[in-house]
Design a protein around this motif. Structure first.
Motif, PDB file in Angstrom:
ATOM      1  N   GLY A  22       0.833  -1.194   0.000  1.00 17.90           N
ATOM      2  CA  GLY A  22       0.000   0.000   0.000  1.00 17.90           C
ATOM      3  C   GLY A  22       0.865   1.240   0.000  1.00 17.90           C
ATOM      4  N   LEU A  23       0.214   2.387   0.079  1.00 21.61           N
ATOM      5  CA  LEU A  23       0.930   3.656  -0.012  1.00 21.61           C
ATOM      6  C   LEU A  23       1.976   3.811   1.085  1.00 21.61           C
ATOM      7  CD1 LEU A  23       1.288   6.460  -1.274  1.00 21.61           C
ATOM      8  CD2 LEU A  23      -0.559   7.279   0.220  1.00 21.61           C
ATOM      9  N   ILE A  24       1.610   3.491   2.333  1.00 24.79           N
ATOM     10  CA  ILE A  24       2.509   3.740   3.456  1.00 24.79           C
ATOM     11  C   ILE A  24       3.699   2.790   3.450  1.00 24.79           C
ATOM     12  CG2 ILE A  24       2.701   3.880   5.959  1.00 24.79           C
ATOM     13  CD1 ILE A  24      -0.233   4.602   6.084  1.00 24.79           C
ATOM     14  N   ASN A  25       3.441   1.475   3.349  1.00 25.58           N
ATOM     15  CA  ASN A  25       4.566   0.546   3.410  1.00 25.58           C
ATOM     16  C   ASN A  25       5.469   0.628   2.179  1.00 25.58           C
ATOM     17  OD1 ASN A  25       2.719  -0.737   1.722  1.00 25.58           O
ATOM     18  ND2 ASN A  25       2.089  -2.185   3.308  1.00 25.58           N
ATOM     19  N   MET A  26       4.887   0.890   1.005  1.00 26.30           N
ATOM     20  CA  MET A  26       5.721   1.032  -0.180  1.00 26.30           C
ATOM     21  C   MET A  26       6.521   2.330  -0.146  1.00 26.30           C
ATOM     22  SD  MET A  26       5.474  -1.737  -1.809  1.00 26.30           S
ATOM     23  CE  MET A  26       6.396  -1.275  -3.277  1.00 26.30           C
ATOM     24  N   THR A  27       5.929   3.391   0.435  1.00 27.22           N
ATOM     25  CA  THR A  27       6.669   4.642   0.589  1.00 27.22           C
ATOM     26  C   THR A  27       7.829   4.464   1.554  1.00 27.22           C
ATOM     27  OG1 THR A  27       4.665   5.959   0.160  1.00 27.22           O
ATOM     28  CG2 THR A  27       6.515   7.084   1.216  1.00 27.22           C
ATOM     29  N   MET A 117       3.402  10.654   9.428  1.00 29.47           N
ATOM     30  CA  MET A 117       2.183  11.031  10.143  1.00 29.47           C
ATOM     31  C   MET A 117       1.084  11.436   9.173  1.00 29.47           C
ATOM     32  SD  MET A 117       3.553  13.187  13.461  1.00 29.47           S
ATOM     33  CE  MET A 117       1.845  13.464  13.972  1.00 29.47           C
ATOM     34  N   LEU A 118       1.456  12.225   8.158  1.00 33.99           N
ATOM     35  CA  LEU A 118       0.464  12.724   7.204  1.00 33.99           C
ATOM     36  C   LEU A 118      -0.178  11.595   6.415  1.00 33.99           C
ATOM     37  CD1 LEU A 118      -0.955  15.025   5.684  1.00 33.99           C
ATOM     38  CD2 LEU A 118       1.032  15.136   4.170  1.00 33.99           C
ATOM     39  N   LEU A 119       0.652  10.723   5.838  1.00 33.29           N
ATOM     40  CA  LEU A 119       0.108   9.623   5.038  1.00 33.29           C
ATOM     41  C   LEU A 119      -0.735   8.678   5.888  1.00 33.29           C
ATOM     42  CD1 LEU A 119       3.045   8.686   2.627  1.00 33.29           C
ATOM     43  CD2 LEU A 119       1.123  10.236   2.249  1.00 33.29           C
ATOM     44  N   SER A 120      -0.302   8.454   7.120  1.00 31.59           N
ATOM     45  CA  SER A 120      -1.056   7.584   8.018  1.00 31.59           C
ATOM     46  C   SER A 120      -2.385   8.223   8.411  1.00 31.59           C
ATOM     47  CB  SER A 120      -0.225   7.276   9.263  1.00 31.59           C
ATOM     48  OG  SER A 120      -0.868   6.309  10.068  1.00 31.59           O
ATOM     49  N   ALA A 121      -2.377   9.547   8.639  1.00 24.96           N
ATOM     50  CA  ALA A 121      -3.610  10.244   9.009  1.00 24.96           C
ATOM     51  C   ALA A 121      -4.606  10.268   7.863  1.00 24.96           C
ATOM     52  CB  ALA A 121      -3.285  11.671   9.452  1.00 24.96           C
ATOM     53  N   LEU A 122      -4.096  10.286   6.629  1.00 22.88           N
ATOM     54  CA  LEU A 122      -4.974  10.293   5.459  1.00 22.88           C
ATOM     55  C   LEU A 122      -5.570   8.920   5.173  1.00 22.88           C
ATOM     56  CD1 LEU A 122      -2.934  12.589   3.031  1.00 22.88           C
ATOM     57  CD2 LEU A 122      -4.992  13.177   4.330  1.00 22.88           C
ATOM     58  N   ASN A 123      -5.023   7.916   5.818  1.00 20.66           N
ATOM     59  CA  ASN A 123      -5.526   6.553   5.641  1.00 20.66           C
ATOM     60  C   ASN A 123      -6.594   6.275   6.694  1.00 20.66           C
ATOM     61  OD1 ASN A 123      -5.869   3.853   4.990  1.00 20.66           O
ATOM     62  ND2 ASN A 123      -4.084   3.190   6.168  1.00 20.66           N
ATOM     63  N   PHE A 124      -7.861   6.294   6.290  1.00 15.83           N
ATOM     64  CA  PHE A 124      -8.969   6.110   7.232  1.00 15.83           C
ATOM     65  C   PHE A 124      -9.353   4.643   7.419  1.00 15.83           C
ATOM     66  CE2 PHE A 124      -9.539  10.422   5.541  1.00 15.83           C
ATOM     67  CZ  PHE A 124      -9.564  11.144   6.720  1.00 15.83           C
ATOM     68  N   PHE A 125      -8.714   3.750   6.678  1.00 19.76           N
ATOM     69  CA  PHE A 125      -9.071   2.338   6.753  1.00 19.76           C
ATOM     70  C   PHE A 125      -8.906   1.729   8.147  1.00 19.76           C
ATOM     71  CE2 PHE A 125      -7.487  -2.078   6.547  1.00 19.76           C
ATOM     72  CZ  PHE A 125      -8.635  -2.710   6.090  1.00 19.76           C
ATOM     73  N   PRO A 126      -7.845   2.067   8.918  1.00 16.44           N
ATOM     74  CA  PRO A 126      -7.651   1.403  10.215  1.00 16.44           C
ATOM     75  C   PRO A 126      -8.819   1.543  11.185  1.00 16.44           C
ATOM     76  CG  PRO A 126      -5.652   2.537   9.579  1.00 16.44           C
ATOM     77  CD  PRO A 126      -6.705   2.948   8.598  1.00 16.44           C
ATOM     78  N   ILE A 127      -9.503   2.679  11.189  1.00 20.64           N
ATOM     79  CA  ILE A 127     -10.572   2.879  12.176  1.00 20.64           C
ATOM     80  C   ILE A 127     -11.727   1.903  11.976  1.00 20.64           C
ATOM     81  CG2 ILE A 127     -12.282   4.505  13.069  1.00 20.64           C
ATOM     82  CD1 ILE A 127     -10.251   6.727  12.652  1.00 20.64           C
ATOM     83  N   PRO A 128     -12.375   1.861  10.796  1.00 23.67           N
ATOM     84  CA  PRO A 128     -13.451   0.858  10.633  1.00 23.67           C
ATOM     85  C   PRO A 128     -12.931  -0.572  10.695  1.00 23.67           C
ATOM     86  CG  PRO A 128     -12.982   1.958   8.547  1.00 23.67           C
ATOM     87  CD  PRO A 128     -12.262   2.722   9.607  1.00 23.67           C
ATOM     88  N   TYR A 129     -11.693  -0.781  10.251  1.00 28.66           N
ATOM     89  CA  TYR A 129     -11.106  -2.119  10.288  1.00 28.66           C
ATOM     90  C   TYR A 129     -10.995  -2.628  11.721  1.00 28.66           C
ATOM     91  CZ  TYR A 129      -7.465  -5.725  10.053  1.00 28.66           C
ATOM     92  OH  TYR A 129      -6.742  -6.889  10.196  1.00 28.66           O
ATOM     93  N   TYR A 130     -10.439  -1.814  12.613  1.00 30.46           N
ATOM     94  CA  TYR A 130     -10.264  -2.256  14.000  1.00 30.46           C
ATOM     95  C   TYR A 130     -11.586  -2.274  14.772  1.00 30.46           C
ATOM     96  CZ  TYR A 130      -5.208  -2.400  13.602  1.00 30.46           C
ATOM     97  OH  TYR A 130      -3.926  -2.730  13.246  1.00 30.46           O
ATOM     98  N   VAL A 131     -12.518  -1.426  14.395  1.00 32.22           N
ATOM     99  CA  VAL A 131     -13.860  -1.509  14.991  1.00 32.22           C
ATOM    100  C   VAL A 131     -14.470  -2.871  14.685  1.00 32.22           C
ATOM    101  CG1 VAL A 131     -16.220  -0.639  14.869  1.00 32.22           C
ATOM    102  CG2 VAL A 131     -14.322   0.966  15.010  1.00 32.22           C
ATOM    103  N   PHE A 132     -14.386  -3.266  13.430  1.00 28.82           N
ATOM    104  CA  PHE A 132     -14.941  -4.552  13.007  1.00 28.82           C
ATOM    105  C   PHE A 132     -14.211  -5.706  13.695  1.00 28.82           C
ATOM    106  CE2 PHE A 132     -14.977  -8.229  10.157  1.00 28.82           C
ATOM    107  CZ  PHE A 132     -16.346  -8.393   9.950  1.00 28.82           C
TER     108      PHE A 132
END
Length: 210
Positions: A22-27, A117-132
């Motif tokens: 993904g964007l973060i790990n590849m960056t 921090m910026l790229l991670s903050a722009l990634n909203f996937f973790p919140i619904p993922y960890y809720v689920f």
């Protein structure tokens, strides 16, 4: 108090959620390749700092939602619809990504920290993922919403996230040689994962009504 269960599931959840390219790990891998491991690690530290708070607040949301069984059931039904739609999209509609990435200019470690921090903050996937994830674990009595368990789960997720990022940084050359193949097949990989989640969610819905 069982400390192993929450840290284990936090670690595994993070590992599964971040391991696909993904964007973060590849960056992070690109920063390591262009600027060295020190800048790459500062980038990772910035990303992980945001992930820490994302996971923590996601668990708090999950705790609130978990106290309402009707909402949990509704979310499962919505989740089933979303994951089914995603499975159809990735397996039958989406085009294979090209895998092209932009070149990075050399920056200071401080700028790399804030970029993480910026790229991670722009990634909203973790919140619904960890809720689920947390609601699902709680439904099987594998996770408790007490402060200690929450904190340990978050620590486990941070450890899992760091391990994945470190693997991308350390083995970038091997990843780069296979990146095109991985990216071309990423839709199939993601579609298979969402399909599996859809089946598990459907089973939970059927068990609830039966």
């Amino acid at each position: 108090m069982n400390y192993i269960t929450p840290i284990f599931f936090g670690f595994i959840s993070a590992f599964i959620g971040i391991i696909p390219p993904g964007l973060i790990n590849m960056t992070a891998a690109k920063v390591n390749h262009k600027e060295g491991k020190r800048n790459a690690l500062w980038f990772v530290f910035g990303a992980i700092l945001v992930i820490f708070f994302q996971v923590f607040f996601a668990i708090l949301f999950a705790k609130i939602i978990n106290s309402r069984p009707d909402i949990v059931t509704l979310l499962r039904e919505i989740g089933f619809g979303i994951f089914t739609a995603l499975t159809i999209y990735f397996l039958g509609i989406a085009k294979a990504p090209t895998g092209k990435t932009k070149k990075l200019k050399k920056r200071s470690k401080t700028k790399r920290f804030f970029l993480g921090m910026l790229l991670s903050a722009l990634n909203f996937f973790p919140i619904p993922y960890y809720v689920f994830v947390c609601i699902s674990l709680a439904s099987y009595k594998l996770f408790l919403f007490d402060l200690t368990s929450i904190f340990i789960f978050v620590i486990g997720s941070v450890m899992g996230s760091f391990l994945v990022f470190y693997v991308y940084i350390s083995f970038f050359n091997r990843i780069e040689s296979k990146r095109d193949y991985i990216m071309k097949n990423m839709n199939t990989i993601i579609g298979s994962i969402t399909g599996l989640v859809s089946i598990i969610t459907l089973i939970n819905i059927i068990n609830y009504y039966w």
